[in-house]
Motif scaffolding. Sequence first.
Motif, short mmCIF file in Angstrom:
data_model
loop_
_atom_site.label_atom_id
_atom_site.label_comp_id
_atom_site.label_asym_id
_atom_site.label_seq_id
_atom_site.Cartn_x
_atom_site.Cartn_y
_atom_site.Cartn_z
N HIS A 73 27.91 23.67 36.42
CA HIS A 73 28.71 24.71 35.76
C HIS A 73 29.83 25.20 36.69
O HIS A 73 30.99 25.28 36.28
N HIS A 118 34.05 25.15 36.68
CA HIS A 118 34.95 26.28 36.94
C HIS A 118 35.92 25.95 38.09
O HIS A 118 37.11 26.25 38.02
N ASP A 169 31.03 34.20 38.12
CA ASP A 169 30.80 34.51 36.70
C ASP A 169 29.47 35.22 36.55
O ASP A 169 28.94 35.74 37.55
N ASP A 204 34.27 30.28 30.48
CA ASP A 204 33.51 29.08 30.15
C ASP A 204 34.27 28.12 29.22
O ASP A 204 34.05 26.91 29.28
FE LIG Z 1 30.68 30.40 33.69
#
Ligand SMILES: [Fe+2]
Length: 602
Positions: free
Chosen positions: A125, A129, A148, A341
């Motif tokens: 993830h 980013h 995040d 996201d």
């Molecule tokens: Fe995220």
Amino acid sequence: MKILGISAHYHDSAAALVADGVPVCAAQEERLSRRKGDATFPVRAIEWCLDQADIDPADLDAVVFYERSMLKFDRILTCALRGFPRSWRSFPAAIKNSLGEKVWARGIISSHLGVQKGKILFTDHHASHAAAAFLTAPTRRAAIMTADGVGEWATLTVGHGERRPNGGTDLTLLREVRFPHSLGLLYSAFTAYLGFTVNEDEYKVMGLAAYGRPNMADRVRRLIHPTPDGAFAIVPDYFEYHTTGERSYSDKFVELFGPERSPYDPIDLASAEGQRFADCAASIQRVLEDTLVDLARQLRRETGLTDLCFGGGVALNGVANARVLAESGFERVFVPPAPGDAGCALGAALYADRVYFGNPDRDVPDHPFWGPTVSGDELARAAREDGLPVDEVDDPTLVERVADDLAAGRVVGWMEGACEFGPRALGHRSLLAAPHAHAMRDRLNRDIKCREEFRPFAPVVPAEAADRFFDLPSGGARLARFMSGVFPVRPEWRPRLAAVTHVDGSARVQVLEREMAPRLHALLEAYGHRTGIPVLLNTSFNVAGEPIVAAALEGYSTFRRSGIDTLVAGRAVVTKRVAPASERPEEGATCASRNAAGSSAA
Ligand SMILES: [Fe+2]
């Protein structure tokens, strides 16, 4: 090589297509499904991306999902077991969500697209980013920071990237902070406590903060403390997001800060209670900023690099970004137009292209316009069928005409070309208006946007004129390219930029280079010739609760339902007939009646 990136199942799903190393298109599912923050598997966005590139799923070389769903499942399971028995009630919902959607991402992608499972890849993830921030920025070497709520386990990472002269790409994440220690979730806990919607209204906390004093910052610091490695840890007793999932803060949190705000009560800043909420917002905002500045300063010292690429949902906090630029020692800070996201769809595809497949480095065009395009013909047709006057004119005529309207105090719906990828309208799906008077802000809040009065509007200014009106530090114009920084309005201009100046004298300004949106740039100049101030109020083209408009008909429908006076797409300019005074809605009735209609439909 054609690579499709997908983000889904948490918040704001999206798809992006990269061909031969360069983005072809990218869109959030909500813009096509018309459901705000749509988190479902982005079938429409994928279909649209494939249509745009005129390819079939079989032509794809890879499909990349933006996170490792098994690891995320592992976190949910682990936390549920750790929190047992307190977590038992929320566990079935969490597990159903995971089992139904996240864990089986490979199967879902394969069944939706019919691509072989071997072509389906997963990125971390935060690597998504990081790639979205670094690989879209016009820099060759940069430090990278992502922050995040939470991905699989990571909530914040630091590292560095390099686009090497031989065409290779290095993207290294050095360290991470792991769940439940999370700046994003800390901020979201305050978002919930202040009666706003988590994952959606964090920017309202930032807006409210300007009305308060950070006199509870010491209390906030009891919830989060620095660790010896230069990172931070939260004190779990104050939170529940890691155990029950029903509420993000605990009773102990409420003991420390007082009773939470009910989402149904308006914030009355003249009351002691309203001021306490504003002070609370200012306090969490201050602690977030201080923490990010410390982390960035340390990363600057460690890497010796002058550029920072900052991604993740926390990078939407423009006040914090401006402080990172001013105080961390980095000379330039790059925040992509879609740091959250949704942007991970593009990040995951770029990561796979450069790092997994090792394809050669390519420059990525430095703009946010990767979404569906708008058709002036479609708008003209709809308006004519409705009996409204339509002019179809060339660009110079259109610019002069719209500048006249704006100077006369009219609100303009401005649609042009491909829509923005990311949460902000940056000149292709914008509502534009004169920025000079409080009355315009109030009118937009009341008749069009239907939102709280403390929410500021943003200005847009041509790059050449930005310094005259705004106090931009070195590197500020870059941060303001995608509205990622909040900067002071010069005091002498505040009275004449009242609709876009926040209560603390700041503005989330967009600094527009001509080549990014030439027609809007020309409009700003034409408006400047009329008023002496080439600045416009620029807010996203939508009403409360709806996604930003994408197609001409959505813009037209919003125009018909709200107080917008003039609508533009392509060569078409549509104006409303002015209703006789007796037929006009009463003041304040527009939003109220629309909200009533919306709730009865829901
Ligand atoms: Fe995220």
